[in-house]
Design an enzyme around this catalytic site. Sequence first.
Site, PDB file in Angstrom:
ATOM      1  N   GLY B 151       1.345 -12.331  -5.793  1.00 25.40           N
ATOM      2  CA  GLY B 151       1.127 -12.713  -6.805  1.00 25.40           C
ATOM      3  C   GLY B 151       0.060 -13.552  -6.773  1.00 25.40           C
ATOM      4  O   GLY B 151      -0.266 -14.178  -5.960  1.00 25.40           O
ATOM      5  N   CYS B 152      -0.730 -13.621  -8.126  1.00 28.73           N
ATOM      6  CA  CYS B 152      -2.384 -14.135  -8.206  1.00 28.73           C
ATOM      7  C   CYS B 152      -1.546 -15.782  -8.218  1.00 28.73           C
ATOM      8  O   CYS B 152      -1.884 -16.298  -7.633  1.00 28.73           O
ATOM      9  CB  CYS B 152      -2.864 -13.897  -9.028  1.00 28.73           C
ATOM     10  SG  CYS B 152      -2.321 -13.779 -10.915  1.00 28.73           S
TER      11      CYS B 152
END
Lengths: 344, 344, 344, 344
Positions: B151-152
């Site tokens: 995920g970012c």
Amino acid sequence: MAGRVSASSKKYSVSIIGASGYSGAELTKLLRLHPSVELKALYAFSQAGKTVSELYPSLSCDMVYRQYNKEQDSDIYFLALPHGEALNIVPALADAGRMVIDLSGDFRLKNTTEHERFYKQIKPSEAVMTYGLPELFLDEIRAVKAISNPGCYATSIILGLAPLFLGNDLSLKISSVSCTAVSGISGAGRSSKTELSFPEMSENLRAYKVGTHQHTPEIMQALGTSASDPSFEFTFTPMIGPLVRGIYSTLAVQLENPADGEMINNLYKNFYREAPFVRLRDTMTEIRHVAYTNYCDVHIANVTKNGTLVIVSAIDNLLKGAAGQAIQNMNIMLGIEQTAGLLF
Amino acid sequence: MAGRVSASSKKYSVSIIGASGYSGAELTKLLRLHPSVELKALYAFSQAGKTVSELYPSLSCDMVYRQYNKEQDSDIYFLALPHGEALNIVPALADAGRMVIDLSGDFRLKNTTEHERFYKQIKPSEAVMTYGLPELFLDEIRAVKAISNPGCYATSIILGLAPLFLGNDLSLKISSVSCTAVSGISGAGRSSKTELSFPEMSENLRAYKVGTHQHTPEIMQALGTSASDPSFEFTFTPMIGPLVRGIYSTLAVQLENPADGEMINNLYKNFYREAPFVRLRDTMTEIRHVAYTNYCDVHIANVTKNGTLVIVSAIDNLLKGAAGQAIQNMNIMLGIEQTAGLLF
Amino acid sequence: MAGRVSASSKKYSVSIIGASGYSGAELTKLLRLHPSVELKALYAFSQAGKTVSELYPSLSCDMVYRQYNKEQDSDIYFLALPHGEALNIVPALADAGRMVIDLSGDFRLKNTTEHERFYKQIKPSEAVMTYGLPELFLDEIRAVKAISNPGCYATSIILGLAPLFLGNDLSLKISSVSCTAVSGISGAGRSSKTELSFPEMSENLRAYKVGTHQHTPEIMQALGTSASDPSFEFTFTPMIGPLVRGIYSTLAVQLENPADGEMINNLYKNFYREAPFVRLRDTMTEIRHVAYTNYCDVHIANVTKNGTLVIVSAIDNLLKGAAGQAIQNMNIMLGIEQTAGLLF
Amino acid sequence: MAGRVSASSKKYSVSIIGASGYSGAELTKLLRLHPSVELKALYAFSQAGKTVSELYPSLSCDMVYRQYNKEQDSDIYFLALPHGEALNIVPALADAGRMVIDLSGDFRLKNTTEHERFYKQIKPSEAVMTYGLPELFLDEIRAVKAISNPGCYATSIILGLAPLFLGNDLSLKISSVSCTAVSGISGAGRSSKTELSFPEMSENLRAYKVGTHQHTPEIMQALGTSASDPSFEFTFTPMIGPLVRGIYSTLAVQLENPADGEMINNLYKNFYREAPFVRLRDTMTEIRHVAYTNYCDVHIANVTKNGTLVIVSAIDNLLKGAAGQAIQNMNIMLGIEQTAGLLF
């Protein structure tokens, strides 16, 4: 409302129909602080049941949006509905003697053919109200109780051009006007369109409805000219840009004869000498100068020897372009100071 | 794909499932220019039938989005789907021996209880793939053909903290970490939500999912720690702000013992000495330094005598936080340069 | 450079004079990745001694800015200096046979009177170089080794208008053009002016130099027209708005005769049929479509029966409006693909 | 000012020293509309001789900025000067019995050692005035005529934390607080620094002065705690982001014991039960909710079983963080409604 009393002793009751959009919220905010009125009811269709604070926490207002069921118990009604919806509501209120200020385009155009062409919507020919642009139609507004409030682009562009069209003795002959205007994105309303999302509009500009925007006939009607005049060309290119509020219009005017800068300046000064919300600027106009105010700033940016003028005109689209001007109209109809509740 | 040939003579075929969102568009853009691959098909559900250029005119790409019907005819598949949808697609592709890189959260968490709690979604316990964070798990990534892309927020925060958790000989004992991260709004995907419209987000900041964001267990899993450890507190406050791209994380770390600045610096330098996309900065990190790049910039902003560290970490959420890192993972699995197609 | 060799075996050495501004940084970034050149030296006056990374951390470049002492040891020189400074540097480089691409306005105007009027600066009459707008002057550029790179507004506006002025058999007679263009603020250079600070420009728009912008004569020269032509009116209103990159031009053209939409479309298509960086759009052009690309997007937004056209044209001011176009010119002069190093 | 009269019959004369910066302009705007005062003189050093409208056209104010020559002829003085300059001006005004509200940091810290460390500036130990945070020190403010107005970050953070530190019976023991705060760029003042230009700050975030910001000791002093307390850790990471106005603080608090959400909520409600400008929010706080208002919105975003709290606090940095709070203090000292002139 008959038997007007002094502002200090009497407060008019006011309701807003279509109160949950951006213009409705701005009206809510301004009318709560206005010295001569008391906010009675806020009507909003899809948001009925919610409080103002739920949608607009900044306002600290616990009033609840309600469904509108043809109530007529307020002195004054503001309508801030999507185009087409006021057509069915205004007549009954006007017939009942209520003061009505409609912010939609429903009652602006006298020419029903043009209305149908630009709004894609049929309307009865009698659906026209006094055009509420105080700088041009002050006496008419004073004399009536129902007003059609101008569009945001229209306000900015008409005020930038009016002295040339309406203020001169016709020694100036205008052959064409080319307008562009950049609007803040709040002008599109409280929206959930992908193309108005932050990632799509940050650092972006987008023209739209070039040559087909519904404010075009409104502008020409107010200036007393017409698209069918073969000797006059009018071009309007609206755009949205990465800002919330404001309209910034550049108006390139082509005269048939050379123009004199001082004469043009005097023409504008004279035309707006009694207009408390138009500021003629000697230096360049910017959106920040008018944001969060009800002013329209106008600057004559260039006058060339061979008859080209460039006028720049800026307003806050939610104030002078919508809610602020609506209250200015109310003030005029109530016979109180034009600026009441509008200096902040 | 067995029998690897030189990059000049062979191009791998690549398809993207979920190609029409922001991460999918970024993948499209990067893979078209990548020297070792050829883009074969773009699958997108609601947008099927449209060309890339219709949605993303900047890309000048006439490929047509198609419905995905379980095709397996590409060498490599990227999946950039909403959470939950890859669960049903990845297994067949992996079984057929295709290289798979999934950008969703579906296959990240080993603990299915935590997955269900944070994603509100049940998944089978075997639905886990190698966690594709190359700076931590390079050897594992090299050894597999299916990757769950991080995920970012997780990428930014893990890279900012990893040396403290994984790179030291445990003479550092961490008692708590408090993270905040501001994300660009593109992180919410190509959206039509009112609360992500330009007028709502310009000049605004908004925290959300405080203590409940799904990247929290992902971060703890990668760092080898756990929410159930009573001696360690982890707080994560995600926010969105008025920017399109980027994640800016500030990580306040509480050590049980005093820390030495030079030792901390050396720890980080050593940990990332072979990581081409992590840049340790002597001066303050900013989003603009990493926007439109695949870099993660890390700066040790403060080390106090009594054992508080503040680390700042920044990435481009669509690149190192999504599409760029996915391609970095592909490069590693293909055995080519990590940086291939990622220096711009 | 005589005796051209294949791109694979030979790299030209390139230096940038004035490398520390925004255009210089963009050149640095692009030339480092260009397949046919090798960056040799970066000259910057006030910033000499610093590394590129100190000013532009995103670039990860350890080259050091140096004072320029009349070195001539590179094959190719780009100059990205404030107006007036290239006048003293270009002649010696050109005399020494170096390839020169100057991004300033110093060598653009043939008419020295107009140069002095718009640049407030005297220049010798021979200080003119081939105007490097490849879509209009491809053969001329191929034939020379020294180029004056067009201005950013000028590029956008000329490309939006050129087919009407240069591509038709004169059955179209143009009576006036009114242009507005909104520029990203990076166009003002790396600046410390209060009026360009974030608080002054966020949510703002500001016109400037109305009727006096130095790109006006440049546009007219390229279109083969003149301010002294009494039968033709040209108005240009430049603005800056709250965006970093991009130029968005709206061009209202008044024809003396009615125009036919299909004919106009064909005229544009034909004119740009071999121009790899001009994209004619069927739908509205936006800045985001061209930001971070070398494209100029042109859209014919309106053609009215009575002869009014509205054309919208958009570029990235730092790429097609500066560094990208400069490299496109270099490619042409080197005899390699126009698009080399410019597709990202 | 002795012999207080009713607000309707008497207006106090007010002057602003340092009137040309952003806080000064905000004071000018608010004081002109305030019912109980009359603006007498505006002093500004570098801008002396200009009118307010020249610098701030939106204000429509023709008052002329003047040099300050030790005038004492107003009832009330606001000082909005760069740090260090009020030290030489305030004492004489206070001695002459004038009401003084100083917006700088000069008179905030009781500990001169800390003042010198954080402000890099020596000051006399008696240079301390009552700390003008009405929600904490209402009685003290009522009793004096000279006030040191709090810093913007300090206001937001103290109001977010005060109930935990000052409102409880010490059953809550706080072991650490980690604060981050994103400020609008107007907080840096009317500036011409390159790093605050629009192209540098659009789409950007930048932390600065991590661990060294001068509001750190101010916060600790107000909360009654100290950096030298070995059992308490306080971390503050200030940032600027792409917005003009606002401060958005996230405060992660570590308690030694588990906390109960309802108890925490009641603690806050009770603490602020008579504070007209603090709004406790049940839903997430955003900058837009407080921008252009004097409110501080506080939201308890998370309370975990093991004793971690996350509090979010937002203000408008120019209003509750500067000019608005200054006027709130003036109202209190004048004995009029706290909210006079501050509801818009």
